[in-house]
Design a protein around this motif. Structure first.
Motif, PDB file in Angstrom:
ATOM      1  N   MET A 224       0.973  -1.186   0.161  1.00 57.26           N
ATOM      2  CA  MET A 224      -0.242  -0.267  -0.233  1.00 57.26           C
ATOM      3  C   MET A 224       0.724   1.369   0.188  1.00 57.26           C
ATOM      4  O   MET A 224       0.343   1.867  -0.732  1.00 57.26           O
ATOM      5  N   GLN A 225       2.075   0.988   0.677  1.00 53.92           N
ATOM      6  CA  GLN A 225       2.573   1.880   0.953  1.00 53.92           C
ATOM      7  C   GLN A 225       3.675   2.605  -0.326  1.00 53.92           C
ATOM      8  O   GLN A 225       3.987   3.220  -1.034  1.00 53.92           O
ATOM      9  N   VAL A 228       1.180   1.378  -3.962  1.00 54.49           N
ATOM     10  CA  VAL A 228      -0.113   1.375  -4.582  1.00 54.49           C
ATOM     11  C   VAL A 228       0.015   3.427  -3.733  1.00 54.49           C
ATOM     12  O   VAL A 228      -0.460   4.402  -5.143  1.00 54.49           O
ATOM     13  N   ALA A 230      -0.407   5.059  -1.471  1.00 58.19           N
ATOM     14  CA  ALA A 230      -1.309   5.867  -0.434  1.00 58.19           C
ATOM     15  C   ALA A 230      -1.218   6.679   0.572  1.00 58.19           C
ATOM     16  O   ALA A 230       0.265   6.430   0.803  1.00 58.19           O
ATOM     17  N   THR A 231      -2.027   6.941   0.937  1.00 58.41           N
ATOM     18  CA  THR A 231      -1.789   8.195   2.258  1.00 58.41           C
ATOM     19  C   THR A 231      -1.700   7.375   3.582  1.00 58.41           C
ATOM     20  O   THR A 231      -2.154   6.147   3.598  1.00 58.41           O
ATOM     21  N   TRP A 234      -4.863   5.136   5.287  1.00 58.02           N
ATOM     22  CA  TRP A 234      -4.720   3.715   4.328  1.00 58.02           C
ATOM     23  C   TRP A 234      -3.803   2.678   3.965  1.00 58.02           C
ATOM     24  O   TRP A 234      -4.100   1.883   3.620  1.00 58.02           O
ATOM     25  N   VAL A 235      -2.690   3.043   4.722  1.00 52.36           N
ATOM     26  CA  VAL A 235      -1.292   2.284   4.299  1.00 52.36           C
ATOM     27  C   VAL A 235      -1.694   1.210   5.184  1.00 52.36           C
ATOM     28  O   VAL A 235      -1.680   0.046   5.322  1.00 52.36           O
ATOM     29  N   TRP A 237      -4.385  -0.159   6.410  1.00 51.86           N
ATOM     30  CA  TRP A 237      -5.972  -0.792   5.774  1.00 51.86           C
ATOM     31  C   TRP A 237      -5.857  -1.971   4.755  1.00 51.86           C
ATOM     32  O   TRP A 237      -6.483  -2.784   4.830  1.00 51.86           O
ATOM     33  N   THR A 286      -5.654   2.599  -4.216  1.00 53.72           N
ATOM     34  CA  THR A 286      -5.810   2.467  -2.609  1.00 53.72           C
ATOM     35  C   THR A 286      -7.296   1.497  -3.157  1.00 53.72           C
ATOM     36  O   THR A 286      -6.698  -0.072  -2.507  1.00 53.72           O
ATOM     37  N   LEU A 290      -7.346  -2.678  -1.917  1.00 57.65           N
ATOM     38  CA  LEU A 290      -8.054  -3.105  -0.717  1.00 57.65           C
ATOM     39  C   LEU A 290      -9.607  -3.973  -0.984  1.00 57.65           C
ATOM     40  O   LEU A 290      -9.134  -4.670  -0.022  1.00 57.65           O
TER      41      LEU A 290
END
Length: 376
Positions: A224-225, A228, A230-231, A234-235, A237, A286, A290
């Motif tokens: 995610m980091q 993606v 992601a912020t 959201w990482v 998640w 994101t 997910l």
């Protein structure tokens, strides 16, 4: 019969919550002993190594003692070790404590799964996945409570000792409610040899399933980091989506196994996992990532329960020994999965590494149903 099912569900819940208690205090242990990443890895390996090395003799012990008695003793031993970890005054003493933590966890795990197989046989319909769902629920609640207690400044040892007391209380309450095991189905030497070969195959399939599960636990946040982008919110998640999918899939698994049959559920679970990983790889944003991780959780949820049930019903093999044989290879997969994925990611990319996870789950979807038919 109902009291045995409730008692077994509580044993699974306490096991998940206890293991989560260890998990949330890994940073506490790192800070307490001033550990480097290498030293912390050694501490984690002591747990897994203790479980893997002793799994076979523990399976024989559970078969000899009976899963009911072994579940109680295993839970009590695990409770003592849970309380002891943060009481260790030095890293030198911490390592053998963690080794015993891994050994007692393995004994508890094999025994309660063997008891779950016995309860399912008495029940007459699939209920194994619901027990594993309780383990997942215990882990989620244990982690949430542990985080809240850390934030509130509660003494870490008091937290571990409190969780140990709960586990011990569950074990003692369950003592008179668990069921005696069924004797192993008699079989000729040739049939026992076939059962042993099937155990090895089931163990290899479980290894591939747990490679994927271990990778999801350790690499979703990184994906995610770094992939993606992601912020920060959201990482984390990615892990939550996978865990939530696992819990939901396990609580739905018994109904699905009753309706679809074990072989079709295994195939569907494998392909769902493949679709989930493919979605996360092909669409690194994101929401799709997910959704993909949640689908992977749903797909992975019932793999181990299915393999454990199959291992517990092979002719000429005590249920506890069958489960221990499969669990041993599954533990190796859980231990090596993050390492394998990390190595592939380092050599190529994390997206390619997750494609290997998809391939391992696809192997289960293709080969697993045929092996279940052979196991009967």
């Amino acid at each position: 019969m109902l009291s045995a099912r409730i008692a077994t569900m509580l044993l699974f819940f306490a096991s998940g919550a206890s293991y989560a208690t260890w998990g949330v205090h890994i940073p506490t242990i790192k800070a307490k002993f001033g550990l480097t990443e290498a030293s912390l890895s050694l501490a984690m390996f002591a747990i897994a190594g203790g479980a893997i090395v002793t799994m076979k003799p523990l399976g024989r012990w559970v078969a000899h003692a009976g899963s009911a008695r072994a579940s109680v003793l295993g839970a009590l031993g695990f409770a003592v070790c849970t309380a002891a970890i943060l009481a260790m005054p030095s890293f030198v003493l911490l390592l053998p404590a963690l080794l015993l933590f891994g050994i007692t966890n393995a004994a508890y795990d094999v025994a309660m799964n063997a008891q779950a197989a016995t309860v399912e046989t008495h029940h007459g319909q699939p209920i194994m996945s619901s027990f594993h769902g309780m383990f997942s629920l215990g882990g989620m609640i244990g982690a949430a409570v542990g985080g809240a207690l850390i934030a509130a400044g509660i003494d870490p040892w008091a937290h571990c000792a409190g969780m140990a007391a709960i586990t011990a209380a569950v074990a003692l309450w369950s003592r008179t409610r668990l069921l005696p095991d069924h004797p192993a189905e008699p079989a000729s030497a040739g049939k026992r040899g076939q059962s042993n070969r099937l155990l090895l195959i089931l163990g290899v399939l479980a290894f591939f399933g747990l490679v994927g599960e271990g990778a999801m636990y350790d690499w979703t946040a990184i994906y995610m980091q770094d992939v993606v982008f992601a912020t920060p919110y959201w990482v984390g998640w990615g892990y939550a989506a996978f865990s939530g999918g696992m819990a939901a899939g396990r609580f739905a698994g018994d109904v699905l196994r009753a309706r679809l049959g074990t072989e079709r559920l295994l195939a569907a679970s494998g392909w769902m996992g493949v679709i989930g990983i493919a979605l996360a790889i092909a669409w690194p944003a994101t929401a799709p990532a997910l959704a993909g991780f949640a689908l992977m959780g749903l797909g992975a949820a019932n793999l181990v329960p299915i393999f454990f049930v199959a291992a517990s019903r092979l002719p000429g093999v005590a249920p506890a020994e069958g489960i221990a044989a499969v669990a041993r290879l599954a533990y190796v997969g859980l231990l090596l999965g993050p390492v394998i994925i990390g190595g592939i990611a380092h050599a190529s990319s994390l997206r390619i590494a997750l494609a290997v996870v998809a391939a391992s789950v696809a192997l289960i979807a293709i080969a697993g149903p045929r092996q279940l038919r052979r196991a009967g």
